[in-house]
Design a protein around this motif. Structure first.
Motif, PDB file in Angstrom:
ATOM      1  N   UNK A   1      32.552 -14.705  40.261  1.00 22.40           N
ATOM      2  CA  UNK A   1      32.655 -14.926  41.703  1.00 22.40           C
ATOM      3  C   UNK A   1      31.896 -16.183  42.100  1.00 22.40           C
ATOM      4  N   UNK A   2      32.222 -16.681  43.289  1.00 23.62           N
ATOM      5  CA  UNK A   2      31.444 -17.745  43.919  1.00 23.62           C
ATOM      6  C   UNK A   2      30.894 -17.139  45.206  1.00 23.62           C
ATOM      7  N   UNK A   3      29.624 -17.445  45.500  1.00 23.18           N
ATOM      8  CA  UNK A   3      28.944 -16.820  46.623  1.00 23.18           C
ATOM      9  C   UNK A   3      28.694 -17.801  47.759  1.00 23.18           C
ATOM     10  N   UNK A   4      28.746 -17.265  48.960  1.00 21.92           N
ATOM     11  CA  UNK A   4      28.381 -18.015  50.151  1.00 21.92           C
ATOM     12  C   UNK A   4      26.915 -17.726  50.451  1.00 21.92           C
ATOM     13  N   UNK A   5      26.081 -18.762  50.551  1.00 20.10           N
ATOM     14  CA  UNK A   5      24.656 -18.539  50.771  1.00 20.10           C
ATOM     15  C   UNK A   5      24.312 -18.101  52.201  1.00 20.10           C
ATOM     16  N   UNK A   6      25.221 -18.258  53.137  1.00 22.45           N
ATOM     17  CA  UNK A   6      24.893 -17.961  54.540  1.00 22.45           C
ATOM     18  C   UNK A   6      24.865 -16.464  54.851  1.00 22.45           C
ATOM     19  N   UNK A   7      25.908 -15.734  54.461  1.00 16.91           N
ATOM     20  CA  UNK A   7      25.990 -14.322  54.826  1.00 16.91           C
ATOM     21  C   UNK A   7      26.352 -13.415  53.652  1.00 16.91           C
ATOM     22  N   UNK A   8      26.416 -13.985  52.425  1.00 11.35           N
ATOM     23  CA  UNK A   8      26.595 -13.157  51.237  1.00 11.35           C
ATOM     24  C   UNK A   8      28.012 -12.839  50.824  1.00 11.35           C
ATOM     25  N   UNK A   9      29.008 -13.439  51.453  1.00  8.00           N
ATOM     26  CA  UNK A   9      30.379 -13.189  51.009  1.00  8.00           C
ATOM     27  C   UNK A   9      30.546 -13.674  49.574  1.00  8.00           C
ATOM     28  N   UNK A  10      31.426 -12.987  48.836  1.00  9.43           N
ATOM     29  CA  UNK A  10      31.738 -13.374  47.458  1.00  9.43           C
ATOM     30  C   UNK A  10      33.246 -13.441  47.314  1.00  9.43           C
ATOM     31  N   UNK A  11      33.692 -14.441  46.533  1.00  9.83           N
ATOM     32  CA  UNK A  11      35.120 -14.657  46.315  1.00  9.83           C
ATOM     33  C   UNK A  11      35.401 -14.717  44.821  1.00  9.83           C
ATOM     34  N   UNK A  12      36.503 -14.084  44.388  1.00  7.55           N
ATOM     35  CA  UNK A  12      36.884 -14.065  42.974  1.00  7.55           C
ATOM     36  C   UNK A  12      37.372 -15.438  42.524  1.00  7.55           C
ATOM     37  N   UNK A  13      36.936 -15.842  41.319  1.00  8.52           N
ATOM     38  CA  UNK A  13      37.328 -17.140  40.781  1.00  8.52           C
ATOM     39  C   UNK A  13      38.799 -17.178  40.365  1.00  8.52           C
ATOM     40  N   UNK A  14      39.381 -16.026  40.051  1.00  7.52           N
ATOM     41  CA  UNK A  14      40.764 -15.998  39.572  1.00  7.52           C
ATOM     42  C   UNK A  14      41.780 -16.337  40.648  1.00  7.52           C
TER      43      UNK A  14
END
Length: 93
Positions: free
Chosen positions: A52-65
């Motif tokens: 995953x890649x993470x957003x530092x602001x509010x903690x959202x995570x997104x799948x790399x695939x």
């Protein structure tokens, strides 16, 4: 935008903050590109952690695939960008 393929391992990714782009290689020789702007409130996603890649602001995570949301508060996936392989270079548009 043109970037080198080197450094983007299979199952990994690289963030290009100056271009606001995330490039992944989910399987050997297959590259995908996504906007590196979180769909929650527009912060830059910066931290690749496992799959995953993470957003530092509010903690959202997104799948790399596929850029889909792995953890909110984001509700929408990262927008996909077109990517072509040109030798050792990737062309993202």
């Amino acid at each position: 935008m043109r970037v080198a393929r080197a450094g983007i391992d299979i199952g990994g990714a690289a963030v290009f903050p100056e271009h606001r782009i995330l490039v992944t290689q989910p399987s050997d020789g297959v590259y995908k590109a996504f906007s590196a702007v979180c769909t929650h409130q527009g912060c830059a996603v910066t931290d690749v952690d496992g799959d995953v890649v993470k957003c530092p602001c509010h903690g959202s995570k997104f799948r790399l695939t596929d850029g889909s949301v792995a953890k909110g508060p984001a509700q929408r996936p990262l927008p996909e960008r077109a990517v072509m392989v040109d030798g050792n270079t990737l062309i993202v548009s």
